[in-house]
Write a protein that holds these residues in place. Structure first.
Motif, short mmCIF file in Angstrom:
data_model
loop_
_atom_site.label_atom_id
_atom_site.label_comp_id
_atom_site.label_asym_id
_atom_site.label_seq_id
_atom_site.Cartn_x
_atom_site.Cartn_y
_atom_site.Cartn_z
N LYS A 48 0.84 -1.19 0.00
CA LYS A 48 0.00 0.00 0.00
C LYS A 48 0.87 1.24 0.00
CE LYS A 48 -4.15 -1.86 2.20
NZ LYS A 48 -5.14 -1.70 3.31
N THR A 49 0.40 2.28 -0.68
CA THR A 49 1.09 3.56 -0.67
C THR A 49 0.85 4.24 0.68
OG1 THR A 49 -0.82 4.80 -1.52
CG2 THR A 49 0.65 3.77 -3.14
N ARG A 50 1.50 5.36 0.89
CA ARG A 50 1.30 6.11 2.14
C ARG A 50 -0.15 6.55 2.30
NH1 ARG A 50 6.61 10.13 2.29
NH2 ARG A 50 8.19 8.49 2.50
N ASN A 51 -0.85 6.70 1.19
CA ASN A 51 -2.26 7.11 1.25
C ASN A 51 -3.19 5.91 1.38
OD1 ASN A 51 -1.56 9.82 0.92
ND2 ASN A 51 -1.55 9.64 -1.32
N GLY A 52 -2.62 4.71 1.46
CA GLY A 52 -3.45 3.53 1.64
C GLY A 52 -3.92 2.87 0.37
N ALA A 53 -3.49 3.35 -0.79
CA ALA A 53 -3.91 2.75 -2.06
C ALA A 53 -3.07 1.50 -2.33
CB ALA A 53 -3.74 3.75 -3.19
N PRO A 54 -3.68 0.43 -2.81
CA PRO A 54 -2.93 -0.79 -3.06
C PRO A 54 -2.11 -0.68 -4.35
CG PRO A 54 -5.20 -1.10 -3.72
CD PRO A 54 -5.13 0.26 -3.06
N TYR A 55 -0.97 -1.34 -4.36
CA TYR A 55 -0.19 -1.49 -5.59
C TYR A 55 0.58 -2.81 -5.50
CZ TYR A 55 4.14 -0.04 -3.15
OH TYR A 55 5.21 0.04 -2.30
N ARG A 109 6.14 -1.94 -11.20
CA ARG A 109 5.04 -1.56 -10.31
C ARG A 109 3.72 -1.55 -11.08
NH1 ARG A 109 8.63 -2.48 -7.51
NH2 ARG A 109 9.59 -1.23 -5.85
N VAL A 110 2.69 -2.06 -10.43
CA VAL A 110 1.32 -1.99 -10.95
C VAL A 110 0.56 -1.01 -10.07
CG1 VAL A 110 -0.79 -3.26 -11.43
CG2 VAL A 110 1.42 -4.38 -11.76
#
Length: 273
Positions: free
Chosen positions: A26-33, A48-49
């Motif tokens: 997850k990114t710092r903003n909580g978005a999955p990758y 990266r996806v």
């Protein structure tokens, strides 16, 4: 199709690669990758996806061969692939996409066979042959992430360390040359039991818990033949401390330690322009 070694910044690429590593983060903003390491015989690249993560995540697994469409970017002075589309490529063999040795593996194999014949002591020579019997050094790296980290790296590293030990033993005849040579030949045999096969070279269950040194020692204890208790202990000691200078108790073990370090450093040191 684009080979990894030929990728360039700001280029849209399509290719078939193997997935050596796959992590859903997850990114710092909580978005999955999805963070990937993609490989082919020419090398490896981080990928990266960022978009359609849930959909694309379901299409492939770590260790798969995949068909990828993406764009090459530069991140922290390293190339990275931004993946736009990725799906399993069942027609491709992931093992065939594993980064592999650049030198002639058949030639190295032949030289390794010659080096085994250089061990004159009958018990040590027999022990080396039995320990190496059935072990495919061409299939494994010497390390998964550090030096010689490609299929055949274990063979290349073993030959390199053996050659350094052989030259040192010739230069210093007070050394027990056969012991040095035998120890160098089998010092990393445990890697073949610590790691699974490519493209990911993930640790086996035993490898994760015991490590290559312990697994190598076990292999030697099971297969060493024709040695006295003292000779067996000397051989085991050399292998046991080839990463531990403070544990070294014999000159032969010290030679193996330094040869192992030298070959590892020489393989990873950048070449000046």
């Amino acid at each position: 199709m684009s080979a990894i070694a030929e990728l360039a910044e700001d280029r849209v690429v399509e290719g078939v690669y193997a997935v050596a590593r796959k992590r859903k983060l997850k990114t710092r903003n909580g978005a999955p990758y999805i963070a990937l390491e993609l490989v082919d015989p020419s090398g490896k690249i981080e990928a990266r996806v960022w978009n359609d993560v849930e959909l694309l995540d379901s299409r492939f697994a770590e260790g798969d061969a995949v068909r990828v469409l993406g764009r090459v970017e530069r991140f922290r002075d390293r190339l990275q692939l931004e993946v736009r589309s990725i799906e399993s490529a069942p027609e491709a063999d992931p093992a065939a996409l594993t980064p592999t040795i650049r030198r002639d593996a058949d030639e190295l194999d032949g030289f390794l066979d010659f080096l085994v014949t250089e061990v004159a002591h009958a018990g040590l020579a027999t022990s080396v042959r039995r320990v190496l019997d059935g072990v495919d050094l061409r299939a494994y790296p010497a390390t998964a992430e550090d030096h010689h980290s490609y299929a055949g790296g274990l063979l290349e590293h073993t030959v390199g360390v053996e050659t350094l030990c052989r030259e040192t033993a010739e230069l210093h005849p007070r050394l027990r040359g056969d012991l040095v040579l035998a120890a160098a030949l089998v010092h990393d045999v445990g890697r073949a039991f610590e790691l699974g096969r490519g493209p990911s070279f993930q640790p086996t269950d035993e490898g994760r818990l015991l490590g290559h040194v312990h697994l190598g020692l076990r292999r030697i204890e099971e297969r060493a033949d024709g040695l006295t208790a003292s000779q067996r202990a000397e051989l085991l000691h050399c292998v046991a401390v080839h990463h531990d200078l403070r544990g070294v108790r014999t000159a032969e073990a010290a030679v193996l330690y330094h040869a192992n370090q030298l070959d590892a450093v020489a393989a990873t040191r950048p070449v000046p322009d």
